[in-house]
Write a protein that holds these residues in place. Structure first.
Motif, PDB file in Angstrom:
ATOM      1  N   THR A  45     -14.280  39.157  29.132  1.00 22.73           N
ATOM      2  CA  THR A  45     -13.741  40.462  29.523  1.00 22.73           C
ATOM      3  C   THR A  45     -12.717  40.309  30.635  1.00 22.73           C
ATOM      4  N   TYR A  46     -13.015  39.475  31.600  1.00 23.80           N
ATOM      5  CA  TYR A  46     -12.152  39.251  32.766  1.00 23.80           C
ATOM      6  C   TYR A  46     -11.717  37.794  32.789  1.00 23.80           C
ATOM      7  N   ALA A  47     -10.657  37.503  32.080  1.00 22.35           N
ATOM      8  CA  ALA A  47     -10.190  36.118  31.931  1.00 22.35           C
ATOM      9  C   ALA A  47      -9.857  35.464  33.267  1.00 22.35           C
ATOM     10  N   ASN A  48      -9.441  36.253  34.257  1.00 21.91           N
ATOM     11  CA  ASN A  48      -9.064  35.690  35.555  1.00 21.91           C
ATOM     12  C   ASN A  48     -10.225  35.579  36.529  1.00 21.91           C
ATOM     13  N   ALA A  49     -11.413  35.957  36.101  1.00 19.57           N
ATOM     14  CA  ALA A  49     -12.580  35.844  36.978  1.00 19.57           C
ATOM     15  C   ALA A  49     -12.839  34.375  37.290  1.00 19.57           C
ATOM     16  N   ILE A  50     -13.318  34.131  38.492  1.00 18.93           N
ATOM     17  CA  ILE A  50     -13.628  32.770  38.928  1.00 18.93           C
ATOM     18  C   ILE A  50     -15.144  32.614  38.933  1.00 18.93           C
ATOM     19  N   ILE A  51     -15.627  31.673  38.148  1.00 19.74           N
ATOM     20  CA  ILE A  51     -17.055  31.432  38.043  1.00 19.74           C
ATOM     21  C   ILE A  51     -17.461  30.413  39.099  1.00 19.74           C
ATOM     22  N   LEU A  52     -18.417  30.788  39.933  1.00 17.47           N
ATOM     23  CA  LEU A  52     -18.939  29.897  40.961  1.00 17.47           C
ATOM     24  C   LEU A  52     -20.371  29.514  40.604  1.00 17.47           C
ATOM     25  N   LYS A  53     -21.005  28.741  41.468  1.00 20.37           N
ATOM     26  CA  LYS A  53     -22.402  28.356  41.220  1.00 20.37           C
ATOM     27  C   LYS A  53     -23.332  29.542  41.457  1.00 20.37           C
ATOM     28  N   ASP A  54     -24.544  29.434  40.949  1.00 18.90           N
ATOM     29  CA  ASP A  54     -25.608  30.400  41.207  1.00 18.90           C
ATOM     30  C   ASP A  54     -25.253  31.819  40.748  1.00 18.90           C
ATOM     31  N   ASN A  55     -24.595  31.922  39.591  1.00 14.52           N
ATOM     32  CA  ASN A  55     -24.246  33.217  38.981  1.00 14.52           C
ATOM     33  C   ASN A  55     -23.370  34.095  39.867  1.00 14.52           C
ATOM     34  N   ARG A  56     -22.550  33.467  40.678  1.00 14.20           N
ATOM     35  CA  ARG A  56     -21.568  34.204  41.477  1.00 14.20           C
ATOM     36  C   ARG A  56     -20.247  34.223  40.721  1.00 14.20           C
ATOM     37  N   ILE A  57     -19.612  35.383  40.772  1.00 14.83           N
ATOM     38  CA  ILE A  57     -18.335  35.542  40.091  1.00 14.83           C
ATOM     39  C   ILE A  57     -17.385  36.281  41.022  1.00 14.83           C
ATOM     40  N   VAL A  58     -16.160  35.773  41.116  1.00 14.48           N
ATOM     41  CA  VAL A  58     -15.124  36.388  41.933  1.00 14.48           C
ATOM     42  C   VAL A  58     -14.141  37.088  40.995  1.00 14.48           C
ATOM     43  N   PHE A  59     -13.870  38.353  41.295  1.00 20.31           N
ATOM     44  CA  PHE A  59     -12.929  39.135  40.510  1.00 20.31           C
ATOM     45  C   PHE A  59     -11.674  39.395  41.327  1.00 20.31           C
ATOM     46  N   ASN A  60     -10.526  39.253  40.684  1.00 24.67           N
ATOM     47  CA  ASN A  60      -9.256  39.613  41.290  1.00 24.67           C
ATOM     48  C   ASN A  60      -9.048  41.103  41.053  1.00 24.67           C
ATOM     49  N   ILE A  61      -8.808  41.835  42.125  1.00 27.04           N
ATOM     50  CA  ILE A  61      -8.622  43.278  42.051  1.00 27.04           C
ATOM     51  C   ILE A  61      -7.184  43.602  42.421  1.00 27.04           C
ATOM     52  N   LYS A  62      -6.574  44.461  41.630  1.00 24.10           N
ATOM     53  CA  LYS A  62      -5.191  44.905  41.856  1.00 24.10           C
ATOM     54  C   LYS A  62      -4.237  43.716  41.931  1.00 24.10           C
ATOM     55  N   GLY A  63      -4.215  42.962  40.856  1.00 20.53           N
ATOM     56  CA  GLY A  63      -3.273  41.845  40.777  1.00 20.53           C
ATOM     57  C   GLY A  63      -3.479  40.803  41.856  1.00 20.53           C
ATOM     58  N   ASN A  64      -4.734  40.593  42.218  1.00 16.55           N
ATOM     59  CA  ASN A  64      -5.111  39.580  43.201  1.00 16.55           C
ATOM     60  C   ASN A  64      -4.818  39.999  44.642  1.00 16.55           C
TER      61      ASN A  64
END
Length: 98
Positions: A45-64
């Motif tokens: 769904t969010y191709a630019n999401a950054i997958i981290l360890k321990d089920n953490r995910i970073v989302f870029n909001i408003k074009g990063n």
């Protein structure tokens, strides 16, 4: 997702950064209406999401312009907001431990 903890964190952020409001509302609605079971499904769904360890995910909001750090509990369908801030504020934290 059944629950996002805590929407008030997002609301407080967009009240001080009004240009993020629609982006965060869209993220919230998309996430609430999804039944992701893995980080890879989130990535679909969010191709630019950054997958981290321990089920953490970073989302870029408003074009990063902003970063949203979350921690997922896929089994219970919970999402915990760990951090929301500008890109420069994000650079000062450790997204794996915040």
């Amino acid at each position: 997702m059944e629950r996002i903890f805590d929407k008030s964190t997002l609301r407080e952020f967009w009240e001080s950064h009004p240009d993020s409001e629609q982006y965060l509302k869209t993220w919230f609605d998309t996430t609430m209406n999804s039944t992701w079971k893995t980080s890879n499904e989130v990535k679909q769904t969010y191709a630019n999401a950054i997958i981290l360890k321990d089920n953490r995910i970073v989302f870029n909001i408003k074009g990063n312009a902003y970063r949203l750090v979350t921690k997922f509990n896929f089994e219970k369908q919970w999402v915990f907001i760990r951090f929301i801030g500008t890109h420069s504020e994000y650079d000062k934290i450790n997204a794996n431990t915040i």
